[in-house]
Motif scaffolding. Structure first.
Motif, PDB file in Angstrom:
ATOM      1  N   SER A  95      46.000  35.241  37.681  1.00 33.08           N
ATOM      2  CA  SER A  95      45.615  36.262  36.694  1.00 33.08           C
ATOM      3  C   SER A  95      44.757  37.310  37.393  1.00 33.08           C
ATOM      4  N   ILE A  96      45.254  38.541  37.355  1.00 33.99           N
ATOM      5  CA  ILE A  96      44.628  39.624  38.121  1.00 33.99           C
ATOM      6  C   ILE A  96      44.336  40.781  37.175  1.00 33.99           C
ATOM      7  N   ALA A  97      43.108  41.270  37.226  1.00 37.98           N
ATOM      8  CA  ALA A  97      42.726  42.341  36.301  1.00 37.98           C
ATOM      9  C   ALA A  97      42.027  43.466  37.047  1.00 37.98           C
ATOM     10  N   ASN A  98      41.856  44.552  36.338  1.00 40.94           N
ATOM     11  CA  ASN A  98      41.106  45.688  36.872  1.00 40.94           C
ATOM     12  C   ASN A  98      40.196  46.227  35.774  1.00 40.94           C
ATOM     13  N   TRP A  99      38.973  46.569  36.160  1.00 35.16           N
ATOM     14  CA  TRP A  99      38.013  47.140  35.218  1.00 35.16           C
ATOM     15  C   TRP A  99      37.755  48.580  35.653  1.00 35.16           C
ATOM     16  N   TYR A 132      45.093  43.888  32.589  1.00 36.28           N
ATOM     17  CA  TYR A 132      45.670  42.805  33.390  1.00 36.28           C
ATOM     18  C   TYR A 132      46.949  43.297  34.054  1.00 36.28           C
ATOM     19  N   TYR A 170      37.120  34.548  32.400  1.00 32.39           N
ATOM     20  CA  TYR A 170      37.451  35.669  33.297  1.00 32.39           C
ATOM     21  C   TYR A 170      38.752  35.364  34.053  1.00 32.39           C
ATOM     22  N   PRO A 171      39.411  36.393  34.593  1.00 34.06           N
ATOM     23  CA  PRO A 171      40.650  36.157  35.352  1.00 34.06           C
ATOM     24  C   PRO A 171      40.345  35.574  36.734  1.00 34.06           C
ATOM     25  N   CYS A 184      39.266  40.125  39.644  1.00 37.04           N
ATOM     26  CA  CYS A 184      39.163  41.378  38.898  1.00 37.04           C
ATOM     27  C   CYS A 184      38.500  42.432  39.779  1.00 37.04           C
ATOM     28  N   SER A 185      39.250  43.455  40.121  1.00 41.75           N
ATOM     29  CA  SER A 185      38.657  44.540  40.899  1.00 41.75           C
ATOM     30  C   SER A 185      37.968  45.513  39.947  1.00 41.75           C
ATOM     31  N   MET A 206      32.521  43.993  30.151  1.00 39.70           N
ATOM     32  CA  MET A 206      33.913  43.694  30.499  1.00 39.70           C
ATOM     33  C   MET A 206      34.510  42.619  29.586  1.00 39.70           C
ATOM     34  N   LEU A 228      39.492  46.749  30.419  1.00 40.42           N
ATOM     35  CA  LEU A 228      39.964  45.693  31.316  1.00 40.42           C
ATOM     36  C   LEU A 228      41.479  45.604  31.180  1.00 40.42           C
TER      37      LEU A 228
END
Ligand SMILES: Cc1cc2nc3c(=O)[nH]c(=O)nc-3n(C[C@H](O)[C@H](O)[C@H](O)COP(=O)(O)OP(=O)(O)OC[C@H]3O[C@@H](n4cnc5c(N)ncnc54)[C@H](O)[C@@H]3O)c2cc1C
Length: 343
Positions: A105-109, A116, A229-230, A233-234, A290, A114
């Motif tokens: 699981s990869i996310a970006n903030w 995915y 959380y994933p 997360c970048s 987040m 947020l």
């Protein structure tokens, strides 16, 4: 013998025609690998460390989580066989179990949302230690054969290579003498000219140190009641991939839920210049934003490792003009060049 060490064959014997003693300054991974290689080839050395223990940016804690935790170096950015090559001893015994690091699981903030991302391919080609750490690797496989020649709490501040021999003197006034010297002191400190050389280093050498960028760096480890959380997360900043939250317990087989913040770049100064209490408040505020307040709701405890505040490190790691200098594992292979350059 465990599988990872089965192929741990000794590399071709080098012909060594050097019978003197080498001083190695700094017992981080580079200094330890230099010492280990000398030990294997019967070259006398002294490994002189400023701090009270070995490791440098390879550091662990056994008390925070229910698994040993790397506080600095964590990933192996290479094939695990590299560990065999570092050990270079067919008689080595021990177990090194690695995790293939492929977050699911990869996310970006982006500062307000947020999102995915689905990746249908292998995102990372990297590894982590499963039940051990980088520090354990050195402690178990490298340190035993060099421990008797390690000296601690001796910060070297002058080096005299005027005559045939090299003399290194610490701030305690202790003097060490050898025929050659390898300096593995972090670039951030070499830029500050913490060591005074006689004769002075050529200006081109100091210029090269000064050209190395060593940005600030920090890791923050927070234990939570649940994993909200994933895997990774970048966080959008002005520098790609400089600020990343990730599941520090990923595939460790642990009960603890650990979220780690890795932040390395000039941007990281927004945290490294703060007190630990301020770092914690800032990070928790971002996480609550987040994850809709779940950080505060599930918080248990935290540890902060501010690498910029470590007196004998003072930064993260080196970036050269030509890109990131490959850390850690190049130590063994740059040995000869260092000997020639510094000796
Ligand atoms: C937050 C962070 C995360 C990282 N993650 C990874 C990762 O996942 N994978 C990876 O491969 N690399 C990673 N790195 C980089 C890696 O940690 C370093 O490249 C590597 O550990 C550097 O080893 P070194 O021996 O060159 O320096 P150091 O480990 O800094 O060792 C230098 C030693 O010299 C000693 N010293 C300093 N001054 C003196 C003096 N005057 N006299 C005597 N001794 C002195 C210091 O105390 C220290 O022990 C990370 C680094 C940081 C900061």
């Amino acid at each position: 013998m465990p599988s990872l060490l089965q192929s741990c064959q000794k590399e071709n014997e080098l012909v060594v025609n050097f019978s003197g003693k080498v001083l190695i300054i700094g017992a981080g991974s580079a200094g330890m690998m230099a010492a280990y290689t000398f030990q294997q080839y019967g070259i006398d050395f002294a490994l002189i460390e400023a701090g009270p223990t070995f490791g440098g940016r390879v550091k662990k804690t056994m008390t925070f989580t229910d698994f040993p935790l790397d506080l600095g170096t964590e990933w192996l950015h290479d094939n695990p066989k590299t560990l065999d090559e570092m050990i270079n001893d067919p008689n080595a015994q021990g177990n090194i179990e690695m995790i293939s690091y492929q977050p699911e699981s990869i996310a970006n903030w982006d500062g307000s949302e947020l999102s995915y991302v689905n990746v249908g391919f292998q995102f990372y080609r990297e590894y982590k230690f499963k039940n051990t750490t980088w520090h354990d690797f050195f402690e178990d496989f490298i340190v035993p054969s060099i421990a008797s020649k390690m000296v601690f709490n001796e910060p070297i501040n002058t080096i005299d290579y005027s005559f045939g021999q090299v003399t290194a003197t610490s701030s305690n006034g202790t003097t060490f003498t050898g025929d050659k010297i390898i300096i593995t002191v972090p670039a951030a400190l070499m830029k500050q000219e913490v060591i005074s050389f006689t004769p002075a280093l050529p200006s081109t050498t100091q210029d090269r140190f000064n050209a190395i960028d060593v940005p600030p760096g920090i890791k923050v480890f927070i234990k939570f009641n649940t994993k909200f959380y994933p895997d990774i997360c970048s966080v959008d900043t002005t520098v790609p991939d400089d600020k990343i939250y990730f599941d520090g317990a990923f595939k460790k087989g642990a009960n603890d839920n650990l979220l780690t913040l890795f932040y390395v770049s000039d941007n990281a100064r927004e945290l490294t210049d703060l007190s630990d209490a301020e770092v914690f408040t800032t990070v928790m505020a971002e996480l609550d934003q987040m994850f809709n307040g779940q950080a505060t709701q599930n918080y248990i405890s935290h540890v902060i490792q501010n690498w910029s505040n470590e007196p004998f490190i003072q930064g993260s790691y080196s970036f050269s003009g030509a890109g990131n200098i490959p850390p850690l594992l190049k130590a063994r292979f740059t040995l000869l060049a260092k000997l020639i350059r510094m000796g």
